[in-house]
Write an enzyme that holds these catalytic residues in place. Structure first.
Site, PDB file in Angstrom:
ATOM      1  N   ASP A 137     -24.945 -25.722 -21.202  1.00  0.00           N
ATOM      2  CA  ASP A 137     -26.200 -25.206 -20.394  1.00  0.00           C
ATOM      3  C   ASP A 137     -27.001 -25.938 -19.884  1.00  0.00           C
ATOM      4  O   ASP A 137     -28.182 -25.250 -20.945  1.00  0.00           O
ATOM      5  CB  ASP A 137     -26.031 -23.777 -20.046  1.00  0.00           C
ATOM      6  CG  ASP A 137     -24.414 -23.408 -19.727  1.00  0.00           C
ATOM      7  OD1 ASP A 137     -23.613 -23.490 -19.812  1.00  0.00           O
ATOM      8  OD2 ASP A 137     -24.733 -22.042 -20.006  1.00  0.00           O
ATOM      9  N   ASN A 192     -18.779 -17.796 -24.642  1.00  0.00           N
ATOM     10  CA  ASN A 192     -20.159 -17.289 -24.618  1.00  0.00           C
ATOM     11  C   ASN A 192     -19.359 -15.689 -24.329  1.00  0.00           C
ATOM     12  O   ASN A 192     -19.125 -14.727 -24.785  1.00  0.00           O
ATOM     13  CB  ASN A 192     -20.230 -17.053 -22.840  1.00  0.00           C
ATOM     14  CG  ASN A 192     -20.841 -18.338 -21.993  1.00  0.00           C
ATOM     15  OD1 ASN A 192     -21.646 -18.924 -22.749  1.00  0.00           O
ATOM     16  ND2 ASN A 192     -20.860 -18.329 -21.262  1.00  0.00           N
ATOM     17  N   GLU A 223     -11.029 -22.322 -18.219  1.00  0.00           N
ATOM     18  CA  GLU A 223     -11.874 -24.320 -18.161  1.00  0.00           C
ATOM     19  C   GLU A 223     -11.689 -24.529 -19.163  1.00  0.00           C
ATOM     20  O   GLU A 223     -12.078 -25.751 -19.540  1.00  0.00           O
ATOM     21  CB  GLU A 223     -13.506 -23.773 -18.309  1.00  0.00           C
ATOM     22  CG  GLU A 223     -14.577 -22.429 -17.647  1.00  0.00           C
ATOM     23  CD  GLU A 223     -16.240 -22.758 -18.000  1.00  0.00           C
ATOM     24  OE1 GLU A 223     -16.721 -22.521 -17.279  1.00  0.00           O
ATOM     25  OE2 GLU A 223     -15.736 -22.709 -19.580  1.00  0.00           O
ATOM     26  N   GLY A 238     -19.457  -7.296  -8.379  1.00  0.00           N
ATOM     27  CA  GLY A 238     -20.885  -7.701  -9.427  1.00  0.00           C
ATOM     28  C   GLY A 238     -22.028  -6.172  -8.728  1.00  0.00           C
ATOM     29  O   GLY A 238     -21.564  -5.154  -9.537  1.00  0.00           O
ATOM     30  N   ASP A 282     -30.859 -12.660 -14.487  1.00  0.00           N
ATOM     31  CA  ASP A 282     -30.132 -14.093 -14.405  1.00  0.00           C
ATOM     32  C   ASP A 282     -28.889 -13.324 -14.835  1.00  0.00           C
ATOM     33  O   ASP A 282     -28.560 -12.426 -15.607  1.00  0.00           O
ATOM     34  CB  ASP A 282     -30.400 -15.009 -15.032  1.00  0.00           C
ATOM     35  CG  ASP A 282     -29.551 -16.262 -15.952  1.00  0.00           C
ATOM     36  OD1 ASP A 282     -28.872 -16.102 -14.757  1.00  0.00           O
ATOM     37  OD2 ASP A 282     -30.454 -16.518 -16.189  1.00  0.00           O
ATOM     38  N   ASP A 314     -18.904 -12.952 -18.902  1.00  0.00           N
ATOM     39  CA  ASP A 314     -18.314 -12.801 -20.039  1.00  0.00           C
ATOM     40  C   ASP A 314     -19.179 -11.509 -21.207  1.00  0.00           C
ATOM     41  O   ASP A 314     -17.946 -10.874 -21.655  1.00  0.00           O
ATOM     42  CB  ASP A 314     -18.905 -14.378 -20.551  1.00  0.00           C
ATOM     43  CG  ASP A 314     -18.412 -15.388 -20.031  1.00  0.00           C
ATOM     44  OD1 ASP A 314     -17.631 -15.621 -19.591  1.00  0.00           O
ATOM     45  OD2 ASP A 314     -18.846 -16.474 -19.261  1.00  0.00           O
TER      46      ASP A 314
END
Length: 321
Positions: free
Chosen positions: A18, A48, A145, A227, A251, A257
């Site tokens: 990252d 992660n 991914e 969220g 953050d 994850d």
């Protein structure tokens, strides 16, 4: 699962380096926003989640691919230091290690773009050793991914071994027959509101109705993350609203994850009534804690931290596993 044994989780997924820039606000299309210095940290949704699982008390193994470059070496060494078994992580001779470019604003919201590199070369043929790994596993955790064909092959192998399949459908690709088939191989689906809308065509106005619609696509259990508003869990017993935890977020990278890792651990081997809702509560705590620190793997919480937050804000103790 034997009494007293750590939950054994196998993760098939991505490893990325990252590269993160923090900005006062996220840019509009075509706009440049000046940020602070470039930060580098280990990432990739598969890695992660494996690190988070290890910190939360699982015995975690990762199947994935990196390049033969310095990023690949750095990532695998870091995973080993976190207690993750990387024996099934392969080194590609033709593609570099995956890289994620991340922009994080002051509120903790972020934008991410990916250069998949070696992650895109992980093929079904590379899963030859997955069957033996699943022989004593309690769960298989997947994301999107890596190539969808590889994810489907991993899910089918888990089904053949009677191992529950948990799919974090992120990032969501084009919804086609291949993806819909994967949903029918999934025991527990985890998505956010954007991914849920992509799968169902519904807007965000009614998360409970969306969770029910997601179950109709095949997974018997669904968790829809909201969220800062918590989450919604849906199973055969109905729809359960799970409230959020109050933390000082800095953050959001990696929060999903950590959520997935704790959800799988808390759900594994537990078939009592309300198990999914209780596991989702613990997952909300883990995800919230991950937002209080920068980075992805570096922000993953430890089990004692999750227990402490639950005790402070919900008045409950550690969930027996």
């Amino acid at each position: 699962m034997s009494a007293g044994r750590a939950i054994r989780m196998v993760v098939v997924g991505s490893l990325n380096m990252d590269l993160c820039v923090r900005v006062p606000r996220l840019p509009e299309p075509g706009e440049t926003v000046a940020g602070r210095s470039l930060e580098r940290s280990p990432g990739g949704k598969g890695a992660n989640q494996a690190v988070a699982a290890s910190r939360l008390g699982a015995s975690a193994s990762l199947v994935g691919s990196v390049g033969t470059d310095s990023f690949g070496t750095e990532l695998t060494r870091g995973l080993t230091a976190e207690g993750v078994d990387v024996a099934a992580v392969t080194y590609s001779a033709t593609a570099p290690t995956g890289v994620a470019m991340i922009i994080v604003e002051a509120s903790g919201e972020n934008m991410i773009t990916l250069a998949p590199g070696a992650n895109g070369e992980l093929r079904p043929a590379d899963l030859a050793g997955l069957g033996p790994m699943l022989a004593d596993a309690d769960a298989l955790l997947l994301q999107l991914e890596i190539p969808l064909a590889t994810v489907r092959a991993a899910a089918r192998t888990a089904r053949d071994h009677g191992v529950p399949v948990i799919l974090n459908a992120a990032p969501l690709p084009l919804v086609d027959a291949e993806l819909l088939d994967l949903l029918h191989l999934t025991d527990l689906l985890v998505v956010n509101e954007t991914e849920a809308a992509g799968l169902t065509g519904l807007d965000r106005a009614d998360p409970a109705a969306t969770a029910v619609a997601l179950r109709r696509l095949g997974p018997p259990e669904v968790v829809l993350t909201l969220g800062a508003q918590g989450a919604v869990a849906a199973d055969a017993a109905g729809v359960h609203q799970v409230p959020p935890f109050a933390v000082d977020a800095v953050d959001a990278v990696g929060a999903g994850d950590a959520f997935c890792a704790e959800l799988v651990l808390a759900r594994a081997g537990c078939d009592t009534p309300g198990a999914l809702a209780a596991a989702t509560g613990r997952a909300c705590a883990a995800g919230a804690l991950a937002t209080t620190r920068p980075g992805a793997q570096t922000a993953a919480p430890w089990r004692a931290e999750v227990d402490r937050l639950l005790a402070e804000q919900r008045g409950v103790g550690s969930h027996a596993r």
